[in-house]
Scaffold this motif. Structure first.
Motif, PDB file in Angstrom:
ATOM      1  N   ALA A  68      -6.516 -14.334  -1.236  1.00 44.16           N
ATOM      2  CA  ALA A  68      -5.548 -14.696  -2.269  1.00 44.16           C
ATOM      3  C   ALA A  68      -5.659 -16.173  -2.634  1.00 44.16           C
ATOM      4  N   ALA A  69      -5.770 -17.029  -1.618  1.00 50.48           N
ATOM      5  CA  ALA A  69      -5.867 -18.472  -1.882  1.00 50.48           C
ATOM      6  C   ALA A  69      -7.125 -18.811  -2.673  1.00 50.48           C
ATOM      7  N   LEU A  70      -8.237 -18.153  -2.332  1.00 51.04           N
ATOM      8  CA  LEU A  70      -9.476 -18.397  -3.059  1.00 51.04           C
ATOM      9  C   LEU A  70      -9.352 -17.996  -4.520  1.00 51.04           C
ATOM     10  N   ARG A  71      -8.725 -16.881  -4.785  1.00 50.93           N
ATOM     11  CA  ARG A  71      -8.582 -16.420  -6.161  1.00 50.93           C
ATOM     12  C   ARG A  71      -7.700 -17.364  -6.970  1.00 50.93           C
ATOM     13  N   ILE A  72      -6.619 -17.843  -6.367  1.00 51.65           N
ATOM     14  CA  ILE A  72      -5.743 -18.791  -7.070  1.00 51.65           C
ATOM     15  C   ILE A  72      -6.507 -20.076  -7.390  1.00 51.65           C
ATOM     16  N   ALA A  73      -7.202 -20.608  -6.387  1.00 50.01           N
ATOM     17  CA  ALA A  73      -7.928 -21.871  -6.565  1.00 50.01           C
ATOM     18  C   ALA A  73      -9.022 -21.741  -7.614  1.00 50.01           C
ATOM     19  N   ARG A  74      -9.765 -20.645  -7.574  1.00 57.06           N
ATOM     20  CA  ARG A  74     -10.840 -20.444  -8.548  1.00 57.06           C
ATOM     21  C   ARG A  74     -10.290 -20.342  -9.964  1.00 57.06           C
ATOM     22  N   PRO A  86     -11.467 -21.207   3.008  1.00 58.91           N
ATOM     23  CA  PRO A  86     -10.097 -21.040   3.495  1.00 58.91           C
ATOM     24  C   PRO A  86      -9.983 -21.440   4.963  1.00 58.91           C
ATOM     25  N   LYS A  87      -8.899 -22.128   5.286  1.00 58.14           N
ATOM     26  CA  LYS A  87      -8.601 -22.495   6.668  1.00 58.14           C
ATOM     27  C   LYS A  87      -7.114 -22.291   6.897  1.00 58.14           C
ATOM     28  N   GLU A  88      -6.794 -21.408   7.837  1.00 56.75           N
ATOM     29  CA  GLU A  88      -5.401 -21.051   8.105  1.00 56.75           C
ATOM     30  C   GLU A  88      -4.703 -20.626   6.815  1.00 56.75           C
ATOM     31  N   GLY A  89      -5.441 -19.914   5.969  1.00 58.51           N
ATOM     32  CA  GLY A  89      -4.878 -19.369   4.745  1.00 58.51           C
ATOM     33  C   GLY A  89      -4.825 -20.322   3.568  1.00 58.51           C
ATOM     34  N   LYS A  90      -5.270 -21.567   3.757  1.00 62.89           N
ATOM     35  CA  LYS A  90      -5.169 -22.579   2.694  1.00 62.89           C
ATOM     36  C   LYS A  90      -6.549 -22.937   2.154  1.00 62.89           C
ATOM     37  N   VAL A  91      -6.613 -23.164   0.833  1.00 65.14           N
ATOM     38  CA  VAL A  91      -7.827 -23.655   0.182  1.00 65.14           C
ATOM     39  C   VAL A  91      -7.499 -24.982  -0.482  1.00 65.14           C
ATOM     40  N   ASN A  92      -8.344 -25.990  -0.242  1.00 66.66           N
ATOM     41  CA  ASN A  92      -8.187 -27.291  -0.897  1.00 66.66           C
ATOM     42  C   ASN A  92      -9.102 -27.387  -2.109  1.00 66.66           C
ATOM     43  N   LEU A  93      -8.650 -28.114  -3.115  1.00 67.82           N
ATOM     44  CA  LEU A  93      -9.448 -28.424  -4.295  1.00 67.82           C
ATOM     45  C   LEU A  93      -9.848 -29.891  -4.193  1.00 67.82           C
ATOM     46  N   VAL A  94     -11.156 -30.164  -4.282  1.00 64.39           N
ATOM     47  CA  VAL A  94     -11.707 -31.481  -3.969  1.00 64.39           C
ATOM     48  C   VAL A  94     -12.508 -32.005  -5.158  1.00 64.39           C
ATOM     49  N   ASN A 125      -3.205 -37.929 -14.226  1.00 66.86           N
ATOM     50  CA  ASN A 125      -3.563 -39.193 -14.893  1.00 66.86           C
ATOM     51  C   ASN A 125      -3.826 -40.344 -13.924  1.00 66.86           C
ATOM     52  N   GLN A 126      -4.475 -40.049 -12.802  1.00 64.53           N
ATOM     53  CA  GLN A 126      -4.858 -41.129 -11.902  1.00 64.53           C
ATOM     54  C   GLN A 126      -6.345 -41.060 -11.610  1.00 64.53           C
ATOM     55  N   ILE A 127      -6.910 -42.220 -11.288  1.00 61.38           N
ATOM     56  CA  ILE A 127      -8.313 -42.274 -10.892  1.00 61.38           C
ATOM     57  C   ILE A 127      -8.469 -41.620  -9.534  1.00 61.38           C
ATOM     58  N   VAL A 128      -9.485 -40.770  -9.412  1.00 58.46           N
ATOM     59  CA  VAL A 128      -9.787 -40.166  -8.116  1.00 58.46           C
ATOM     60  C   VAL A 128     -11.263 -40.397  -7.802  1.00 58.46           C
ATOM     61  N   GLU A 129     -11.541 -40.604  -6.547  1.00 54.98           N
ATOM     62  CA  GLU A 129     -12.906 -40.814  -6.091  1.00 54.98           C
ATOM     63  C   GLU A 129     -13.533 -39.485  -5.677  1.00 54.98           C
ATOM     64  N   LYS A 130     -14.842 -39.451  -5.634  1.00 48.44           N
ATOM     65  CA  LYS A 130     -15.573 -38.277  -5.164  1.00 48.44           C
ATOM     66  C   LYS A 130     -15.106 -37.913  -3.749  1.00 48.44           C
ATOM     67  N   ASP A 131     -14.941 -36.631  -3.498  1.00 52.37           N
ATOM     68  CA  ASP A 131     -14.547 -36.057  -2.206  1.00 52.37           C
ATOM     69  C   ASP A 131     -13.067 -36.220  -1.883  1.00 52.37           C
ATOM     70  N   LYS A 132     -12.269 -36.712  -2.813  1.00 46.04           N
ATOM     71  CA  LYS A 132     -10.830 -36.826  -2.568  1.00 46.04           C
ATOM     72  C   LYS A 132     -10.172 -35.455  -2.720  1.00 46.04           C
ATOM     73  N   VAL A 133      -9.282 -35.118  -1.801  1.00 43.45           N
ATOM     74  CA  VAL A 133      -8.527 -33.868  -1.895  1.00 43.45           C
ATOM     75  C   VAL A 133      -7.481 -34.032  -2.992  1.00 43.45           C
ATOM     76  N   LEU A 134      -7.501 -33.121  -3.962  1.00 43.64           N
ATOM     77  CA  LEU A 134      -6.638 -33.212  -5.129  1.00 43.64           C
ATOM     78  C   LEU A 134      -5.467 -32.243  -5.077  1.00 43.64           C
ATOM     79  N   ALA A 135      -5.674 -31.117  -4.399  1.00 44.58           N
ATOM     80  CA  ALA A 135      -4.654 -30.073  -4.401  1.00 44.58           C
ATOM     81  C   ALA A 135      -4.920 -29.097  -3.261  1.00 44.58           C
ATOM     82  N   GLY A 136      -3.912 -28.305  -2.966  1.00 43.19           N
ATOM     83  CA  GLY A 136      -4.059 -27.239  -1.975  1.00 43.19           C
ATOM     84  C   GLY A 136      -3.184 -26.071  -2.365  1.00 43.19           C
ATOM     85  N   THR A 137      -3.647 -24.872  -2.063  1.00 49.35           N
ATOM     86  CA  THR A 137      -2.881 -23.683  -2.411  1.00 49.35           C
ATOM     87  C   THR A 137      -2.986 -22.627  -1.318  1.00 49.35           C
ATOM     88  N   ARG A 138      -1.965 -21.803  -1.214  1.00 50.68           N
ATOM     89  CA  ARG A 138      -1.969 -20.691  -0.275  1.00 50.68           C
ATOM     90  C   ARG A 138      -0.830 -19.748  -0.645  1.00 50.68           C
TER      91      ARG A 138
END
Length: 339
Positions: A68-74, A86-94, A125-138
């Motif tokens: 479910a988390a993968l489908r939401i994130a995708r 997925p880790k412990e049911g959570k997917v991060n967007l990076v 509307n903020q600057i983000v660097e490569k590999d920064k975690v932007l969001a998480g869903t589960r």
């Protein structure tokens, strides 16, 4: 949830942790809640004294938390974003690259308004660097009905992308530095190096800096000279206050600039000006840009580099969160300024 014999639990989801205890040696989790039982798990489960298990049964109408988390994130992810496993049911967007984070907050609200799911992001509307975690869903339970996830996918499809990283363009930037004290060499210019360094950190470059006195005509001529030489953005430093010698706003107007705003609800940055000469943004920078670690300059220029045209509404919206509290150790953009 139901109780089934271990041998019949293959393909089903554990509803609870299973603990292993070895006296004097080990006590801990042998199987995690949410684990999908495999055929090879049966001998170990029997060794742990488990003849029966409480399980969720996966079927075509139910999804495991990982799926479910993968489908939401995708469904939510747009350009410049990669997903973790997925880790412990959570997917991060990076972030896959440096750029400007954009989040559709209305669509995000619609998702979080639904039961049994969560989606958390950084501020838009903020600057983000490569590999920064932007969001998480589960999802909140271990399993969820497929139609709930399809509903979320539909929200994301209508509002796509819910979250993305816009890449920065490399712009050719011209600088007009006003002030008789600098023009006549009485003091050294300290504004230009600050602007040049920040512009370079965002992937653009200052190709020319023109020094002028406190003269409307000289400011007009300098702006027009930079435009003829191909400037894609112009910054005018100094001369932005209400003193009689500060003529930068008048010079920008006299050059034919279409004024978006003179003044911004941010501190530092109240005397900021945004104008356009055709498609070329012309920014009047107050003195705070020179000495403040973060200011209105850091809030607006990244959006221009990401291809956005700044509107008065964009500037007005900065009032909520527009007060910098001047932390002893600046953490911008990981703070509330401009959010």
């Amino acid at each position: 949830m139901k109780m089934v014999p271990v041998q019949e639990a293959v393909g089903m989801v554990l509803c609870h942790d299973i603990t292993q205890i070895i006296p004097g040696k080990f006590k801990g989790r042998a199987f995690k809640k949410g684990h999908i039982v495999k055929f090879e798990d049966i001998p170990r489960l029997l060794d742990l004294g488990k003849q029966n298990l409480y399980v969720w049964e996966i079927n075509k109408d139910l999804l495991h938390e990982d799926d479910a988390a993968l489908r939401i994130a995708r469904a939510a992810a747009g350009h410049g974003i990669t997903l973790t496993e997925p880790k412990e049911g959570k997917v991060n967007l990076v972030a896959k690259e440096k750029g400007l984070l954009k989040v559709n907050s209305d669509a995000l609200y619609s998702i979080n308004e639904l039961e049994d799911v969560m989606f958390a992001t950084l501020h838009t509307n903020q600057i983000v660097e490569k590999d920064k975690v932007l969001a998480g869903t589960r999802i909140i339970p271990l399993v969820i009905k497929d139609d709930k996830i399809r509903n979320i996918e539909n929200i994301c499809r209508i509002n796509y992308p819910l979250i993305e990283v816009k890449p920065f363009r490399s712009l050719k930037v011209g600088v007009v530095t006003t002030g008789s004290e600098v023009y006549h060499g009485r003091i050294q210019d300290e504004f230009g190096p600050v602007v040049t360094k920040k512009i370079a950190s965002w992937g653009s470059y200052v190709f020319r800096q023109i020094f002028v006195s406190d003269s409307t005509e000289m400011i007009v001529n300098a702006i027009n000279q930079l435009l003829r030489e191909g400037a894609e953005m112009i910054t005018a430093t100094g001369g932005m206050s209400v003193d009689p010698d500060d003529l930068t706003p008048a010079g920008i107007r006299a050059a034919g600039g279409r004024i978006v705003t003179y003044g911004a609800p941010t501190l530092p940055g109240a005397m900021f000006m945004v104008a356009y000469m055709g498609k070329v943004p012309v920014l009047g920078l107050p003195g705070c840009v020179m000495y403040s670690r973060s200011s209105i300059f850091d809030l607006v220029v990244p959006r221009i580099l990401a291809g956005e045209e700044i509107t008065r509404r964009d500037i007005v919206a900065l009032g909520h969160g527009g007060l910098c509290v001047n932390c002893k150790e600046c953490r911008y953009p990981d703070c509330g300024f401009g959010k």
